[in-house]
Design a protein around this motif. Structure first.
Motif, PDB file in Angstrom:
ATOM      1  N   TYR A 178       0.832  -1.206   0.000  1.00 35.14           N
ATOM      2  CA  TYR A 178       0.000   0.000   0.000  1.00 35.14           C
ATOM      3  C   TYR A 178       0.868   1.257   0.000  1.00 35.14           C
ATOM      4  O   TYR A 178       0.592   2.229  -0.726  1.00 35.14           O
ATOM      5  N   ALA A 179       1.931   1.246   0.804  1.00 41.27           N
ATOM      6  CA  ALA A 179       2.802   2.418   0.890  1.00 41.27           C
ATOM      7  C   ALA A 179       3.486   2.714  -0.442  1.00 41.27           C
ATOM      8  O   ALA A 179       3.631   3.874  -0.832  1.00 41.27           O
ATOM      9  N   LEU A 180       3.897   1.658  -1.151  1.00 39.97           N
ATOM     10  CA  LEU A 180       4.545   1.863  -2.447  1.00 39.97           C
ATOM     11  C   LEU A 180       3.593   2.507  -3.444  1.00 39.97           C
ATOM     12  O   LEU A 180       3.959   3.457  -4.158  1.00 39.97           O
ATOM     13  N   PHE A 181       2.357   2.012  -3.514  1.00 43.84           N
ATOM     14  CA  PHE A 181       1.379   2.565  -4.457  1.00 43.84           C
ATOM     15  C   PHE A 181       0.932   3.964  -4.049  1.00 43.84           C
ATOM     16  O   PHE A 181       0.587   4.787  -4.896  1.00 43.84           O
ATOM     17  N   ALA A 182       0.930   4.247  -2.737  1.00 42.64           N
ATOM     18  CA  ALA A 182       0.494   5.559  -2.260  1.00 42.64           C
ATOM     19  C   ALA A 182       1.628   6.582  -2.250  1.00 42.64           C
ATOM     20  O   ALA A 182       1.400   7.767  -2.001  1.00 42.64           O
ATOM     21  N   GLY A 183       2.850   6.125  -2.515  1.00 41.94           N
ATOM     22  CA  GLY A 183       3.995   7.034  -2.511  1.00 41.94           C
ATOM     23  C   GLY A 183       4.457   7.422  -1.126  1.00 41.94           C
ATOM     24  O   GLY A 183       5.094   8.464  -0.942  1.00 41.94           O
ATOM     25  N   ASP A 184       4.141   6.605  -0.120  1.00 40.64           N
ATOM     26  CA  ASP A 184       4.534   6.896   1.258  1.00 40.64           C
ATOM     27  C   ASP A 184       5.938   6.369   1.541  1.00 40.64           C
ATOM     28  O   ASP A 184       6.454   5.498   0.835  1.00 40.64           O
ATOM     29  N   GLU A 186      10.130   6.217   2.449  1.00 43.19           N
ATOM     30  CA  GLU A 186      11.360   6.540   1.718  1.00 43.19           C
ATOM     31  C   GLU A 186      12.020   5.261   1.226  1.00 43.19           C
ATOM     32  O   GLU A 186      12.901   4.710   1.884  1.00 43.19           O
ATOM     33  N   PRO A 187      11.606   4.771   0.057  1.00 45.38           N
ATOM     34  CA  PRO A 187      12.203   3.542  -0.474  1.00 45.38           C
ATOM     35  C   PRO A 187      13.714   3.635  -0.655  1.00 45.38           C
ATOM     36  O   PRO A 187      14.422   2.629  -0.565  1.00 45.38           O
ATOM     37  N   SER A 188      14.216   4.849  -0.879  1.00 41.09           N
ATOM     38  CA  SER A 188      15.657   5.020  -1.092  1.00 41.09           C
ATOM     39  C   SER A 188      16.469   4.639   0.133  1.00 41.09           C
ATOM     40  O   SER A 188      17.656   4.315   0.025  1.00 41.09           O
TER      41      SER A 188
END
Length: 446
Positions: A178-184, A186-188
């Motif tokens: 959900y966080a990935l699709f919502a842009g939540d 800091e994946p970096s």
């Protein structure tokens, strides 16, 4: 419980082969998933920084190397007893066989002790504010009561808790998706390394600790005598279970580092609870804390069951003093062995923290795994009359080397971990020699 049948060739009872490949797969997955990932994500982050998924990936690859040795040996000798059986067949030295069995048993107690410390931390703090050590001792008492109640009751509790702990990890994975699709988040941050002693040593130390979360796959070999087609089904279940657990762990580790800063993870004894608290996908923190507590409890229950039954089995065979084979008259449980193992666990809980106790577990089992990798090569000269999985020789060789490297202090393991492991094995050696002395005296008197 498995049924017992009579082997027409020997007239002796043996276990009925009723377990299929799917049940084996579920057992492997359930045995791996547990307290390790719930409690140690932050500790691993302390070694490497944001890229905490890297040690879990490396630990998965290294565990797979040793799994090839187990897959060959369980297919070749489809009997219960695991590493002790393989040591006995390969080296035929009674004391070595005993020390291997005792190391496995003590690793179960140290694992349960780590789980007890994790239980008394931040997850429990969601409900009640008490010192960690008090929560850990209360937890040990509860586990002991379940163990004393009987194996049937314990197994039923284990099945329910396994389902709950898997659900909890899937909640974290869902939060990450959900966080990935919502842009939540800091994946970096998942690519950031901040090790205190350099990237290589940081990953090495993190891997040695992350290995704790992948332990459990080796326990499945104890179902060898109850599997329908062990030579065919065990390799598939073993590697499949490791793969499933590895994917879940990588997803959980990536989610944790993406949503929670490294310092918060390192400082928390309930790191996955921190993930739930900041998630965009709402999930009640108290409910997740309860799930985590039950998952930690399941790990401890499995380990204390295994440890007490190993002590009982060794006592029944006359390997350690026979007092440990005493069975409760009404509950039919090995109560002396249970009290002995919980007594050791209580001392460990009082003298170690989650990270050190988990590291002690890993240290003991890495020594056992190194022996298993050597044993599979030694036993290549022993031919059997049925087909079985054969590991490429380089894999157990590399597995043995890797295990021995991870045993070394270069991983950053603290000195008290080595002292603790040494003392535990010394207790085993003392029991062995005391028992041998009494046996010799009885023979002399007769």
């Amino acid at each position: 419980m498995a049924e017992s049948i009579v082997d027409p060739g020997s007239g002796q009872h043996s276990l009925k082969r009723v377990i299929g490949r799917r049940v084996l797969l579920l057992f492997v997955v359930g045995d791996i998933l547990g307290a390790g990932i719930y409690a140690l994500v932050g500790k691993v982050a302390g070694h490497v920084g944001g890229a905490l998924w890297v040690p879990f990936l490396v630990a998965f690859v290294l565990a797979a190397l040793t799994a090839t040795a187990y897959a060959e040996l369980v297919g070749k000798y489809p009997q219960a007893a695991g590493a002790a059986l393989y040591a006995n067949k390969a080296f035929n030295i009674p004391f070595v066989t005993f020390i291997v069995a005792f190391a496995v048993m003590m690793s179960g107690i140290t694992s349960a002790s780590a789980a007890a410390r994790a239980f008394g931390g931040d997850y429990l703090a969601e409900f009640v504010s008490i010192p960690v050590i008090v929560g850990a001792f209360l937890f040990l008492g509860l586990i002991t009561l379940v163990n004393l109640a009987g194996i049937s009751e314990s197994v039923k509790v284990n099945v329910v808790l396994t389902i709950i702990e898997v659900f909890g990890l899937l909640v974290i994975v869902a939060i990450g998706i959900y966080a990935l699709f919502a842009g939540d988040g800091e994946p970096s941050r998942a690519l950031e390394f901040h090790p205190a002693n350099g990237a290589f040593l940081g990953v090495l130390g993190g891997t040695a600790l992350a290995f704790y979360a992948l332990l459990g796959f080796e326990d499945s070999v104890n179902l060898a005598e109850e599997a329908k087609e062990p030579s065919r089904d065990f390799p598939r279940a073993l590697f499949g279970g490791l793969a499933v657990a590895g994917v879940i762990y990588l997803a959980v580790a990536f989610t944790a580092t993406m949503l929670v800063d490294t310092k918060t993870l390192v400082d928390s004894s309930g790191p996955l609870l921190e993930v739930v608290k900041v998630a965009g996908l709402a999930f009640p923190p108290k409910l997740f804390a309860l799930i985590a507590l039950l998952a930690v409890g399941n790990t401890a229950l499995i380990n204390m069951l295994m440890a007490s039954r190993l002590v009982y089995g060794m006592a029944r065979e006359g390997i350690v003093p026979r007092v440990f084979a005493t069975v409760h008259a009404s509950r039919s449980t090995p109560w002396v062995s249970i009290l002995f193992t919980v007594g050791v666990a209580a001392v460990l809980v009082a003298t170690g923290d989650v990270g050190n106790l988990a590291d002690t577990t890993v240290l003991l089992l890495l020594c056992v795994f190194a022996m298993v990798n050597v044993a599979v090569l030694v036993l290549r000269k022993d031919r059997v009359d049925h087909d079985h999985f054969r590991a490429p020789s380089w894999m157990p060789v590399l597995g043995a080397v890797v295990c021995l490297v991870l045993v070394l202090p270069v991983t950053g393991r603290e000195a008290d971990v080595y002292v603790r492991a040494g003392v535990l094995l010394a207790v085993g050696a003392l029991l062995w020699f005391v028992n041998r002395l009494f046996v010799s005296e009885r023979k002399g008197a007769s």
